[in-house]
Design a protein around this motif. Structure first.
Motif, short mmCIF file in Angstrom:
data_model
loop_
_atom_site.label_atom_id
_atom_site.label_comp_id
_atom_site.label_asym_id
_atom_site.label_seq_id
_atom_site.Cartn_x
_atom_site.Cartn_y
_atom_site.Cartn_z
N LYS A 152 2.42 -5.12 -7.74
CA LYS A 152 1.01 -4.72 -7.68
C LYS A 152 0.86 -3.43 -8.48
O LYS A 152 1.51 -2.44 -8.17
CB LYS A 152 0.57 -4.51 -6.23
CG LYS A 152 0.56 -5.77 -5.39
CD LYS A 152 0.08 -5.49 -3.97
CE LYS A 152 1.10 -4.63 -3.21
NZ LYS A 152 0.68 -4.41 -1.80
N SER A 154 -1.47 -0.38 -10.46
CA SER A 154 -2.74 0.34 -10.52
C SER A 154 -2.84 1.10 -11.84
O SER A 154 -1.96 1.88 -12.19
CB SER A 154 -2.87 1.33 -9.36
OG SER A 154 -4.08 2.07 -9.46
N GLU A 200 -0.90 -8.35 -8.87
CA GLU A 200 -2.25 -7.85 -8.64
C GLU A 200 -2.45 -6.62 -9.51
O GLU A 200 -1.52 -5.85 -9.74
CB GLU A 200 -2.44 -7.48 -7.16
CG GLU A 200 -3.85 -7.04 -6.80
CD GLU A 200 -4.00 -6.72 -5.31
OE1 GLU A 200 -5.08 -6.23 -4.93
OE2 GLU A 200 -3.03 -6.93 -4.55
N LEU A 202 -5.08 -3.28 -9.98
CA LEU A 202 -6.18 -2.47 -9.46
C LEU A 202 -6.55 -1.41 -10.48
O LEU A 202 -5.72 -1.01 -11.30
CB LEU A 202 -5.78 -1.78 -8.15
CG LEU A 202 -5.33 -2.64 -6.97
CD1 LEU A 202 -3.82 -2.85 -7.00
CD2 LEU A 202 -5.73 -1.98 -5.66
N SER A 210 -6.16 6.25 -8.94
CA SER A 210 -4.97 5.43 -9.19
C SER A 210 -3.78 5.94 -8.39
O SER A 210 -3.02 5.15 -7.81
CB SER A 210 -4.63 5.44 -10.69
OG SER A 210 -3.58 4.55 -10.98
N ASN A 213 -4.16 4.87 -4.86
CA ASN A 213 -3.79 3.45 -4.69
C ASN A 213 -2.30 3.31 -4.44
O ASN A 213 -1.86 2.46 -3.65
CB ASN A 213 -4.17 2.65 -5.94
CG ASN A 213 -5.64 2.29 -6.00
OD1 ASN A 213 -6.34 2.33 -4.98
ND2 ASN A 213 -6.12 1.95 -7.18
N SER A 216 -1.39 4.99 -0.84
CA SER A 216 -1.90 4.21 0.29
C SER A 216 -1.19 2.88 0.46
O SER A 216 -1.41 2.18 1.44
CB SER A 216 -3.40 3.96 0.09
OG SER A 216 -3.63 3.13 -1.04
N GLY A 217 -0.34 2.52 -0.52
CA GLY A 217 0.39 1.26 -0.44
C GLY A 217 -0.35 0.09 -1.04
O GLY A 217 0.15 -1.04 -1.02
N LYS A 218 -1.53 0.32 -1.60
CA LYS A 218 -2.26 -0.77 -2.25
C LYS A 218 -1.56 -1.23 -3.52
O LYS A 218 -1.68 -2.37 -3.93
CB LYS A 218 -3.69 -0.33 -2.57
CG LYS A 218 -4.57 -0.11 -1.36
CD LYS A 218 -5.98 0.32 -1.78
CE LYS A 218 -6.87 0.55 -0.57
NZ LYS A 218 -8.23 1.01 -0.99
N ALA A 219 -0.85 -0.30 -4.17
CA ALA A 219 -0.13 -0.61 -5.40
C ALA A 219 1.34 -0.24 -5.25
O ALA A 219 1.69 0.68 -4.51
CB ALA A 219 -0.73 0.16 -6.57
N ASP A 220 2.20 -0.98 -5.94
CA ASP A 220 3.64 -0.68 -5.97
C ASP A 220 3.96 0.33 -7.07
O ASP A 220 4.89 1.13 -6.94
CB ASP A 220 4.44 -1.96 -6.24
CG ASP A 220 4.18 -3.03 -5.20
OD1 ASP A 220 4.27 -2.72 -4.00
OD2 ASP A 220 3.88 -4.18 -5.60
#
Length: 340
Positions: A152, A154, A200, A202, A210, A213, A216-220
């Motif tokens: 993932k 960002s 994914e 973002l 960014s 992201n 927060s763990g939304k992106a690797d």
């Protein structure tokens, strides 16, 4: 006959309204100059620097200054290109896009490097991962980005130099040497999903966004630049702007980092980028005004102003002989080359 006359009058009124709207609002006869700021520089942490820049412009020109903060790269780029803003502080890629839209948009000044020259007028684009996940990218004493495939990701904005243009160029250059990815393009990195390079994708809409992201763990993996997050993080381990450097969110970090005090990330890729320019729409400001602005921006007063060039917390970092320098459009040719 009445209908034709009515239609003619309506057309005349419409044309008059359009003419009024397109009046050169910041030319020699106007008393206001508007400067647009990217989202990265629109936060409260940069408010003192923005206001100080406004005072410098007012002092040099005798005109009132309006500071236009934004929430999206496109807004700032369009503003200076279409003339709703007279000046803007844009990334190198944002400048190139604005100039492509309107060739009358030209660079005004850029901050120098520590030497006080353009030779080291650079900042840094990072690819980072959360501390604890860095082992997947380590290669002996260094790092490789092979394992970002399928992750993932960002980015900042497609109009961001260090948050999209530079990292995607690097990713394509690296992976296209492999048979599996020999046809990979930057466009392939804009969205994720099944069969895509990333699972994914973002967009944070700012460098701070960014980075958040990632935290927060939304992106690797996340792309963002060094100085855009410097007010929120501090070096925890390693050497500044070198792969393997670990940064930690300050305990008193302002939004949007205030939710992540003490959180750490590690930099796995570092790429130098040309410094960010102040740009001017020369259709809106006459040459006499532009000359006054260049003289003011490149003055010792600005170079020694701690609200603009500061050891910490300013718009620019002061480590040595940093100052503003005038620059030509041709200086940004390496950024244009990234799109070829």
């Amino acid at each position: 006959m009445k209908k034709a006359l009515t239609l003619f009058i309506m057309v005349c009124i419409f044309v008059a309204v359009l003419s009024g709207c397109s009046t050169n609002s910041a030319g020699a006869g106007s008393d206001t100059i508007t400067i647009a700021w990217l989202p990265n520089d629109s936060g409260d942490d940069k408010s003192a620097s923005r206001e100080e820049i406004g005072k410098i412009i007012e002092g040099a020109t005798g005109k009132k200054v309006e500071l236009q903060t934004t929430t999206d790269y496109t807004i700032a780029i369009e503003a200076v290109a279409n003339g709703s803003a007279d000046l803007a502080y844009l990334g190198p890629q944002g400048y190139v896009e604005a100039h492509d839209k309107n060739e009358k948009v030209l660079p005004l000044v850029v901050p120098s490097g520590e030497s006080g020259t353009l030779d080291d007028a650079k900042y840094y684009s990072w690819l980072s991962v959360k501390k604890g996940n860095e082992a997947a990218y380590q290669d002996g004493d260094g790092f490789k980005i092979d394992n970002i495939a399928g992750k993932k990701m960002s980015f900042v904005s497609t109009s961001s130099t260090s948050g999209f243009k530079v990292p995607t160029s690097g990713i394509v250059g690296y992976f296209s040497k492999m048979d599996q990815y020999k046809t990979l393009t930057a466009d392939d990195l804009m969205e994720g999903g099944s069969g895509k390079f990333f699972s994914e994708v973002l967009f944070g809409n700012s460098h701070q966004g960014s980075a958040v992201n990632l935290l927060s763990g939304k992106a690797d993996v996340a792309a963002f630049c060094d100085f855009c997050v410097s007010n929120y993080v501090e070096l925890a381990d390693g050497e500044d702007n070198k792969t393997g450097a670990v940064y930690q969110v300050k305990a008193d970090a302002e939004e949007p980092f205030n939710a992540f005090p003490g959180e750490q990330f590690e930099v796995i890729s570092v790429t130098p980028v040309l410094n960010t320019p102040f740009v001017v729409n020369t259709e809106k400001l006459d040459q006499a005004t532009v000359d006054k602005l260049i003289e003011a921006f490149t003055s010792d007063e600005v170079a020694n102003n701690p609200k603009i060039f500061a050891p910490k917390g300013g718009l620019f970092t002061k480590k040595g002989n940093e100052k503003m320098l005038s620059v030509e459009d041709s200086w940004f040719e390496p950024i244009r080359e990234l799109s070829k």
